[in-house]
Scaffold this motif. Structure first.
Motif, PDB file in Angstrom:
ATOM      1  N   HIS A  72      -8.045 -20.878 -43.319  1.00 39.31           N
ATOM      2  CA  HIS A  72      -8.139 -19.585 -44.339  1.00 39.31           C
ATOM      3  C   HIS A  72      -7.674 -18.059 -44.151  1.00 39.31           C
ATOM      4  N   LEU A  73      -8.361 -18.332 -42.440  1.00 38.77           N
ATOM      5  CA  LEU A  73      -8.021 -16.932 -42.033  1.00 38.77           C
ATOM      6  C   LEU A  73      -7.069 -16.460 -41.130  1.00 38.77           C
ATOM      7  N   THR A  74      -5.793 -17.374 -41.083  1.00 39.51           N
ATOM      8  CA  THR A  74      -4.295 -17.380 -40.573  1.00 39.51           C
ATOM      9  C   THR A  74      -3.373 -16.714 -41.603  1.00 39.51           C
ATOM     10  N   THR A  78      -8.585  -9.887 -45.387  1.00 39.90           N
ATOM     11  CA  THR A  78     -10.009  -8.629 -44.905  1.00 39.90           C
ATOM     12  C   THR A  78     -10.129  -8.675 -43.531  1.00 39.90           C
ATOM     13  N   GLY A  79      -9.053  -9.237 -42.720  1.00 42.31           N
ATOM     14  CA  GLY A  79      -9.495  -9.832 -41.228  1.00 42.31           C
ATOM     15  C   GLY A  79     -11.014  -9.944 -40.792  1.00 42.31           C
ATOM     16  N   GLY A  80     -11.109 -11.064 -41.319  1.00 43.72           N
ATOM     17  CA  GLY A  80     -11.942 -11.607 -41.388  1.00 43.72           C
ATOM     18  C   GLY A  80     -13.502 -12.172 -42.404  1.00 43.72           C
ATOM     19  N   VAL A  81     -13.326 -11.277 -42.505  1.00 51.65           N
ATOM     20  CA  VAL A  81     -14.766 -10.970 -43.296  1.00 51.65           C
ATOM     21  C   VAL A  81     -14.938 -11.467 -44.214  1.00 51.65           C
ATOM     22  N   ASN A 129     -22.222  -9.913 -49.899  1.00 51.68           N
ATOM     23  CA  ASN A 129     -22.184  -9.168 -50.268  1.00 51.68           C
ATOM     24  C   ASN A 129     -22.283  -7.556 -50.282  1.00 51.68           C
ATOM     25  N   PHE A 130     -23.584  -7.549 -50.831  1.00 49.16           N
ATOM     26  CA  PHE A 130     -24.410  -6.133 -50.083  1.00 49.16           C
ATOM     27  C   PHE A 130     -24.048  -5.330 -48.613  1.00 49.16           C
ATOM     28  N   TYR A 131     -23.896  -6.433 -47.303  1.00 49.01           N
ATOM     29  CA  TYR A 131     -24.296  -5.521 -46.302  1.00 49.01           C
ATOM     30  C   TYR A 131     -22.583  -6.315 -45.691  1.00 49.01           C
ATOM     31  N   ILE A 132     -21.977  -6.972 -46.151  1.00 51.59           N
ATOM     32  CA  ILE A 132     -20.938  -6.943 -45.377  1.00 51.59           C
ATOM     33  C   ILE A 132     -19.527  -6.823 -45.896  1.00 51.59           C
ATOM     34  N   LEU A 133     -19.511  -7.472 -47.271  1.00 49.95           N
ATOM     35  CA  LEU A 133     -18.194  -7.657 -48.141  1.00 49.95           C
ATOM     36  C   LEU A 133     -17.931  -5.664 -48.761  1.00 49.95           C
ATOM     37  N   ILE A 134     -19.078  -5.866 -49.879  1.00 55.71           N
ATOM     38  CA  ILE A 134     -18.569  -4.082 -50.442  1.00 55.71           C
ATOM     39  C   ILE A 134     -18.635  -2.890 -48.850  1.00 55.71           C
TER      40      ILE A 134
END
Length: 195
Positions: A72-74, A78-81, A129-134
């Motif tokens: 899916h990274l390809t 989200t640049g891998g996030v 989600n709180f510390y990485i995605l958002i």
């Protein structure tokens, strides 16, 4: 004896590859649910990883989760996030379920494993989600826009913490329960088919 071991190893590698490919396709086939904000999309990509963890152990399930995210990274937006967060959430479901089922190979063990995995997945999802995605999405979209999107569905959402606690956490809990229920009903059939 050596040929038997080689045959089992080959079958295992083929099964892992097949499950990873299915998982990657299922990750692409995501869709929104009407009772959650539109940016939360449901996919069933953890299903093959969980089935694999039950068949071959938790490490094999983690391998399937890793490969699906590398594929899916390809196509990542989200640049891998997003893939990192998905991997962490998948591992949080698959590992406890696989470990517990390996110790207690029974329906009760499977249920306990999936319940534990769902709780772990929900907690890891909250933190990821709180510390990485958002924080990642906040660089492109103002947090108030995200809050407003959630508030349209759940009016009590007023802060970033509310977004995670009142929308994302119930979503991950729902997803974990749904994936676990499907796994519970199809595991024996899939295992028999693959044998």
């Amino acid at each position: 004896m050596e040929n038997l071991a080689r045959g089992k190893s080959t079958r295992r590698m083929v099964t892992l590859s097949m499950m990873a490919a299915i998982s990657a396709v299922l990750m692409i086939l995501d869709f929104p649910l009407p009772f959650f904000p539109p940016f939360l999309k449901l996919d069933f990509s953890e299903l093959p990883a969980l089935l694999t963890a039950f068949m071959f152990g938790p490490v094999s399930g983690v391998v399937v989760a890793l490969v699906k995210n590398l594929i899916h990274l390809t196509m990542s937006q989200t640049g891998g996030v997003g893939e990192l967060a998905n991997f962490l959430i998948s591992v949080a479901l698959v590992c406890p379920a696989g470990v517990i089922y390996r110790v207690r190979k029974s329906k009760g063990g499977a249920l306990l494993g999936m319940m534990t995995g769902t709780v772990c997945m929900t907690i890891v999802g909250l933190l990821a989600n709180f510390y990485i995605l958002i924080p990642f999405y906040e660089q492109m979209i103002p947090i108030q826009t995200i809050i407003n999107m959630c508030a349209e569905i759940i009016p009590m959402v007023k802060t970033k913490w509310d977004v995670v606690l009142l929308t994302i956490t119930p979503f991950n809990l729902f997803k974990g329960v749904l994936i676990s229920a499907i796994t519970f009903f199809v595991y024996k059939k899939v295992r028999g088919l693959l044998k």
